[in-house]
Write a protein that holds these residues in place. Structure first.
Motif, PDB file in Angstrom:
ATOM      1  N   PRO A 141       0.942  -1.159   0.028  1.00 26.98           N
ATOM      2  CA  PRO A 141      -0.072   0.069  -0.016  1.00 26.98           C
ATOM      3  C   PRO A 141       1.043   1.200   0.104  1.00 26.98           C
ATOM      4  CG  PRO A 141      -0.122  -1.330   2.176  1.00 26.98           C
ATOM      5  CD  PRO A 141       1.092  -1.615   1.439  1.00 26.98           C
ATOM      6  N   SER A 142       2.310   1.200  -0.016  1.00 25.27           N
ATOM      7  CA  SER A 142       2.946   2.314  -0.008  1.00 25.27           C
ATOM      8  C   SER A 142       2.895   3.159  -1.203  1.00 25.27           C
ATOM      9  CB  SER A 142       4.476   1.993   0.408  1.00 25.27           C
ATOM     10  OG  SER A 142       5.069   1.371  -0.846  1.00 25.27           O
ATOM     11  N   PRO A 143       3.693   4.343  -1.132  1.00 24.12           N
ATOM     12  CA  PRO A 143       3.583   5.224  -2.522  1.00 24.12           C
ATOM     13  C   PRO A 143       4.698   4.683  -3.566  1.00 24.12           C
ATOM     14  CG  PRO A 143       4.184   6.622  -0.689  1.00 24.12           C
ATOM     15  CD  PRO A 143       3.851   5.012  -0.276  1.00 24.12           C
ATOM     16  N   PHE A 144       5.400   3.775  -3.231  1.00 25.75           N
ATOM     17  CA  PHE A 144       6.596   3.684  -3.851  1.00 25.75           C
ATOM     18  C   PHE A 144       6.560   2.412  -4.737  1.00 25.75           C
ATOM     19  CE2 PHE A 144       8.201   5.163   0.574  1.00 25.75           C
ATOM     20  CZ  PHE A 144       8.281   6.350   0.174  1.00 25.75           C
ATOM     21  N   TYR A 309      14.260   4.728  -1.226  1.00 33.44           N
ATOM     22  CA  TYR A 309      12.838   4.704  -0.227  1.00 33.44           C
ATOM     23  C   TYR A 309      12.694   3.542   0.571  1.00 33.44           C
ATOM     24  CZ  TYR A 309      11.534   7.932  -3.879  1.00 33.44           C
ATOM     25  OH  TYR A 309      11.457   9.036  -4.765  1.00 33.44           O
ATOM     26  N   LEU A 310      12.336   3.785   1.720  1.00 32.85           N
ATOM     27  CA  LEU A 310      12.332   2.708   2.831  1.00 32.85           C
ATOM     28  C   LEU A 310      10.753   2.520   3.321  1.00 32.85           C
ATOM     29  CD1 LEU A 310      13.668   0.820   4.745  1.00 32.85           C
ATOM     30  CD2 LEU A 310      13.717   2.585   6.546  1.00 32.85           C
ATOM     31  N   VAL A 311      10.282   1.186   3.431  1.00 32.48           N
ATOM     32  CA  VAL A 311       8.851   1.160   4.009  1.00 32.48           C
ATOM     33  C   VAL A 311       9.082   0.456   5.392  1.00 32.48           C
ATOM     34  CG1 VAL A 311       7.750   1.531   1.860  1.00 32.48           C
ATOM     35  CG2 VAL A 311       8.244  -0.908   2.478  1.00 32.48           C
ATOM     36  N   MET A 312       8.303   0.451   6.376  1.00 35.05           N
ATOM     37  CA  MET A 312       8.558  -0.295   7.410  1.00 35.05           C
ATOM     38  C   MET A 312       7.128  -1.160   8.167  1.00 35.05           C
ATOM     39  SD  MET A 312      11.109   2.382   9.349  1.00 35.05           S
ATOM     40  CE  MET A 312      11.264   1.532  10.829  1.00 35.05           C
ATOM     41  N   ALA A 313       7.243  -1.896   8.643  1.00 32.67           N
ATOM     42  CA  ALA A 313       6.014  -2.352   9.628  1.00 32.67           C
ATOM     43  C   ALA A 313       6.394  -3.422  10.643  1.00 32.67           C
ATOM     44  CB  ALA A 313       5.018  -3.189   8.797  1.00 32.67           C
ATOM     45  N   GLY A 314       5.755  -3.792  11.583  1.00 35.19           N
ATOM     46  CA  GLY A 314       5.784  -4.599  12.655  1.00 35.19           C
ATOM     47  C   GLY A 314       5.867  -3.756  13.842  1.00 35.19           C
ATOM     48  N   GLY A 315       5.725  -4.358  15.336  1.00 35.74           N
ATOM     49  CA  GLY A 315       5.532  -3.618  16.366  1.00 35.74           C
ATOM     50  C   GLY A 315       6.398  -2.427  16.642  1.00 35.74           C
ATOM     51  N   VAL A 316       7.689  -2.565  16.359  1.00 32.77           N
ATOM     52  CA  VAL A 316       8.717  -1.580  16.559  1.00 32.77           C
ATOM     53  C   VAL A 316       8.451  -0.262  15.557  1.00 32.77           C
ATOM     54  CG1 VAL A 316      11.257  -1.030  17.028  1.00 32.77           C
ATOM     55  CG2 VAL A 316      10.334  -3.451  17.638  1.00 32.77           C
ATOM     56  N   ALA A 317       7.961  -0.518  14.439  1.00 38.00           N
ATOM     57  CA  ALA A 317       7.947   0.671  13.561  1.00 38.00           C
ATOM     58  C   ALA A 317       6.921   1.561  14.234  1.00 38.00           C
ATOM     59  CB  ALA A 317       7.503  -0.006  12.284  1.00 38.00           C
ATOM     60  N   CYS A 320       7.795   5.999  16.892  1.00 38.19           N
ATOM     61  CA  CYS A 320       7.842   7.299  15.962  1.00 38.19           C
ATOM     62  C   CYS A 320       8.821   7.926  16.307  1.00 38.19           C
ATOM     63  CB  CYS A 320       6.506   7.919  16.182  1.00 38.19           C
ATOM     64  SG  CYS A 320       5.684   7.890  17.700  1.00 38.19           S
ATOM     65  N   VAL A 321       9.470   8.056  17.323  1.00 38.93           N
ATOM     66  CA  VAL A 321      10.883   8.907  18.028  1.00 38.93           C
ATOM     67  C   VAL A 321      11.872   8.365  16.947  1.00 38.93           C
ATOM     68  CG1 VAL A 321      12.305   9.404  19.930  1.00 38.93           C
ATOM     69  CG2 VAL A 321       9.895   9.269  20.541  1.00 38.93           C
ATOM     70  N   ALA A 322      12.014   7.034  17.040  1.00 43.57           N
ATOM     71  CA  ALA A 322      13.144   6.344  16.191  1.00 43.57           C
ATOM     72  C   ALA A 322      12.798   6.838  14.738  1.00 43.57           C
ATOM     73  CB  ALA A 322      13.097   4.667  16.581  1.00 43.57           C
ATOM     74  N   ASN A 323      11.573   6.793  14.277  1.00 44.94           N
ATOM     75  CA  ASN A 323      11.047   6.867  13.000  1.00 44.94           C
ATOM     76  C   ASN A 323      11.738   8.177  12.423  1.00 44.94           C
ATOM     77  OD1 ASN A 323      10.103   4.382  12.968  1.00 44.94           O
ATOM     78  ND2 ASN A 323       7.849   5.009  13.200  1.00 44.94           N
ATOM     79  N   GLY A 324      11.307   9.181  13.688  1.00 44.52           N
ATOM     80  CA  GLY A 324      11.586  10.646  12.971  1.00 44.52           C
ATOM     81  C   GLY A 324      13.138  10.886  13.046  1.00 44.52           C
ATOM     82  N   LYS A 325      14.017  10.221  14.010  1.00 44.08           N
ATOM     83  CA  LYS A 325      15.425  10.242  13.822  1.00 44.08           C
ATOM     84  C   LYS A 325      15.908   9.583  12.579  1.00 44.08           C
ATOM     85  CE  LYS A 325      16.454  11.293  18.403  1.00 44.08           C
ATOM     86  NZ  LYS A 325      16.725  10.707  19.766  1.00 44.08           N
ATOM     87  N   LEU A 326      15.274   8.438  11.816  1.00 41.93           N
ATOM     88  CA  LEU A 326      15.472   7.577  11.024  1.00 41.93           C
ATOM     89  C   LEU A 326      15.436   8.670   9.520  1.00 41.93           C
ATOM     90  CD1 LEU A 326      16.397   5.334   9.506  1.00 41.93           C
ATOM     91  CD2 LEU A 326      14.147   4.480   9.658  1.00 41.93           C
ATOM     92  N   LEU A 327      14.354   9.429   9.818  1.00 41.36           N
ATOM     93  CA  LEU A 327      13.999  10.288   8.435  1.00 41.36           C
ATOM     94  C   LEU A 327      14.960  11.442   8.660  1.00 41.36           C
ATOM     95  CD1 LEU A 327      11.963  11.169   6.044  1.00 41.36           C
ATOM     96  CD2 LEU A 327      10.785  12.394   8.116  1.00 41.36           C
ATOM     97  N   ARG A 328      15.318  12.116   9.837  1.00 43.56           N
ATOM     98  CA  ARG A 328      16.014  13.071   9.867  1.00 43.56           C
ATOM     99  C   ARG A 328      17.505  12.762   9.414  1.00 43.56           C
ATOM    100  NH1 ARG A 328      12.588  14.602  13.644  1.00 43.56           N
ATOM    101  NH2 ARG A 328      13.791  13.697  15.370  1.00 43.56           N
ATOM    102  N   ASP A 334      12.927   9.270   1.543  1.00 45.59           N
ATOM    103  CA  ASP A 334      11.862   9.196   2.210  1.00 45.59           C
ATOM    104  C   ASP A 334      11.152   8.038   2.745  1.00 45.59           C
ATOM    105  OD1 ASP A 334       9.371  10.324   3.173  1.00 45.59           O
ATOM    106  OD2 ASP A 334       8.436  10.612   1.318  1.00 45.59           O
ATOM    107  N   ILE A 335      10.630   7.859   3.897  1.00 45.77           N
ATOM    108  CA  ILE A 335      10.185   6.504   4.356  1.00 45.77           C
ATOM    109  C   ILE A 335       8.507   6.556   4.542  1.00 45.77           C
ATOM    110  CG2 ILE A 335      12.256   6.072   5.633  1.00 45.77           C
ATOM    111  CD1 ILE A 335      11.013   7.041   8.257  1.00 45.77           C
ATOM    112  N   TRP A 336       8.084   5.447   4.625  1.00 46.64           N
ATOM    113  CA  TRP A 336       6.696   5.025   4.574  1.00 46.64           C
ATOM    114  C   TRP A 336       6.325   4.206   5.613  1.00 46.64           C
ATOM    115  CZ3 TRP A 336       2.763   1.542   4.033  1.00 46.64           C
ATOM    116  CH2 TRP A 336       1.244   2.169   4.029  1.00 46.64           C
TER     117      TRP A 336
END
Ligand SMILES: [Fe+2]
Length: 618
Positions: A141-144, A309-317, A320-328, A334-336
């Motif tokens: 379902p990602s945009p990539f 581009y990166l897409v992620m799932a699973g409970g650790v995804a 959102c703090v780790a996700n923000g750092k990953l994006l920055r 881009d990540i989805w």
């Protein structure tokens, strides 16, 4: 006749069903929302009936049913784990095995019997693996059209973490880290040690981490201890856990408490007891270690796939703090992240795996995600809302013009009122995104306290999230792109921040929390960050219209959004759930569809005495 795949997640925690028809998501929902049992793990009868009804199909019309797990693989893991750790695991072996033998191994038969009850004798059954289901839920379902895939969770069959690649209609798993070496279970072990509930308290631990003293000797020492004694972390992000510290492989608890006490010099916190600085430091230490592992894994994913581009799932995804750092970090353009990243999302992933992997159907990628804002659950019409108004003799007003209702709701919000907001289709995934939400004014100095203590009946240290219209994201936050699913944390803009008083660091937790840190204090976390949900006019028109009405009144295109439930309950599903929650809390107004409900008399508050004592409510 359309071709439909029914995806199912069940028997572990958080059961769900999802329906993909001719490659398009028609509906998806968590069973808990219908049964009102939080994280209901039983067969999702209600969710299955709902998704079929939404498509106008019967079970006999379904091409195949895809279950998110391979039961035999999971059984093999249990046997081998117990074998490997014998005789230590004998006690839990004896208590867990009969359940596994009875329920999991005979999954196929059980599923067939459940389907018989729903009116179909023999649907075709598919069993994509657990992590293939997560990977499919992240990529399809990602945009990539092409992306690296990272799945991170507690445990599936064997894998706890995978790196993969998605291209067109193919998903390939390239690397896998196996049980018992698990980032999800490592985080859950710290959740347990800090006195929160495993499988639901992880989010609290993440919310507690910013209260830890960043760079302090204790946090630095604990990070070193974690990496020296517990986690053997490699450059590529893979790791081995020292099982002398963990009991989940064989025991019935997460940690070997004595070993942890000796290592950290800190006993396990009993739940509901006072949170002192030590546990905040511990939360920060494990959060920083988690971020380091996620970053290294993402780097490896980038190197292996060469995808931008990166897409992620699973409970650790959902971290959102780790996700923000990953994006920055700029590792990926881009990540989805799949909004239903937990096991409930496995239902959707299984359905997509059935469609693209098993049936080899092509995937059309338009450059937009196909989750429809995650608004994939049931909706209710005027007749159902009217029935509630009549049944409860509820004072209300109806609006012919939705713009007028938004203007009224915006006025109430500006006045400091808390408004329940119920519109359209229910959200899929753990976050309420503006269709089953409780809203407030982010600028109001008392809003965070009011929501925590009078509406949600929960620990006050957890931050609230802002909903901001797309057009205003960069006006409030250091973020240059949408975050539609509340899965990215980013800093509040510097010019909005307020200075801290002298001696702030030594203030007790709740004094620090309720210090006004910006001009939008209700959504500014202790470290000046916010867990952002951006709202798009086309995807989410009614919610956008409300926030825009608030912006026109106040100049602020942002409000507080918290899920429509009280502590310990699932998010509301029906207008009746919403009305009852409204009457059982100190919420001031409730909007359902075009109806505005208000209270005439003060209700009885179930938990008020408890909270009155605990937090001295005024
Ligand atoms: Fe999972």
């Amino acid at each position: 006749m359309p071709e439909a795949i029914l995806g199912i997640s069940a028997f572990y925690h958080d059961s769900a069903a999802a329906l993909v028809v001719d490659g398009k998501i028609i509906a998806a929902a968590h069973e808990e929302r219908f049964t009102r049992q939080k994280q209901d793990s039983s067969f999702p009868h209600h969710a299955v009936a709902y998704v079929l009804d939404e498509a106008g199909l019967d079970l006999k019309d379904i091409t195949a049913v895809a279950f998110y797990d391979k039961p035999y693989l999971k059984f093999e893991r249990l046997l081998e784990t117990y074998h490997g750790f014998a005789p230590k695991g004998l006690k839990s072996f004896l208590s867990a095995m009969p359940v596994w033998i009875k329920e999991k191994l005979f999954m196929r038969q059980m599923l067939r019997e459940e389907f018989k009850k729903l009116g179909s004798a023999d649907p075709k059954l598919l069993f994509p693996e657990h992590h293939l289901s997560h990977a499919a839920s992240a990529f399809y379902p990602s945009p990539f059209s092409e992306a690296a895939i990272l799945t991170l969770d507690g445990v599936g069959e064997w894998a706890t973490c995978t790196i993969g690649a998605g291209k067109d209609n193919r998903v390939e798993i390239l690397r896998e880290l196996d049980f018992p070496h698990s980032l999800g279970l490592l985080y859950s072990a710290f959740t347990y040690y800090c006195g929160f509930k495993v499988n639901s308290g992880e989010y609290k631990l993440m919310g507690l981490a910013p209260y830890g003293r960043e760079g302090s000797p204790q946090v630095e020492k604990w990070k070193e201890l974690i990496l020296a004694e517990m986690v053997d972390l490699r450059e590529d992000g893979s790791f081995l856990l020292n099982m002398d510290y963990f009991d989940y492989a064989t025991g019935l608890t997460m940690c070997v408490d004595n070993a942890w006490h000796k290592l950290f010099g800190l006993p396990r916190r009993e739940s509901e007891t006072e949170l002192d600085q030590n546990y905040m430091d511990m939360a920060l230490a494990i959060q920083e270690v988690t971020e380091e592992i996620v970053l290294r894994l993402a780097k490896t994913a980038r190197e292996l796939t060469q995808c931008k581009y990166l897409v992620m799932a699973g409970g650790v995804a959902l971290n959102c703090v780790a996700n923000g750092k990953l994006l920055r970090s700029g590792l990926f353009s881009d990540i989805w992240i799949q909004p239903a990243s937990g096991d409930a999302g496995g239902a959707l992933g299984a359905a997509f795996a059935g469609w693209h992997v098993f049936l080899d159907k092509p995937r059309q990628c338009t450059g937009l995600d196909t989750m429809q804002g995650a608004l994939l659950g049931p909706e209710y019409g005027t007749k159902e809302i009217l029935k509630i108004a009549r049944r409860y003799n509820a004072p209300h007003q109806t609006y012919d013009d939705f713009g007028d209702l938004c203007a009224k709701a915006a006025e109430l919000l500006e006045d400091g009122q808390v408004v329940g907001w119920f519109q359209g289709r229910m959200e899929y995934g753990p976050r309420a995104l503006g269709n089953r939400s409780i809203l407030g004014d982010a600028r109001h100095p008392e809003m965070q306290k009011k929501l925590n203590l009078k509406i949600k009946y929960r620990e006050g240290f957890r931050p609230f999230a802002p909903s901001v219209i797309d057009e205003c994201i960069s006006e409030f936050f250091e973020l240059d792109r949408p975050s539609p699913y509340m899965l990215l944390v980013a800093p509040v803009r510097k010019e909005r921040l307020k200075p801290l008083p002298d001696g702030y660091d030594s203030l007790p937790l709740y004094d620090r929390l309720y210090h006004l840190r910006s001009d939008v204090p209700a959504i500014t976390h202790i470290d000046y960050s916010a867990r952002i949900q951006s709202v798009n006019k086309d995807v989410h028109p009614r919610y956008w219209q409300l926030i825009d009405a608030f912006r026109r009144r106040t100049g602020y295109g942002v409000i507080v959004n918290t899920s429509f439930n009280v502590r310990g309950e699932p998010i509301v599903c029906t207008p009746e759930d919403a009305y009852r929650c409204f009457m059982g809390t100190e919420m001031d107004y409730l909007v359902i569809g075009d109806f505005l409900f208000k209270k005439e008399e003060q209700p009885q508050y179930d938990n008020r005495d408890y909270w009155q004592q605990k937090y001295e409510l005024d």
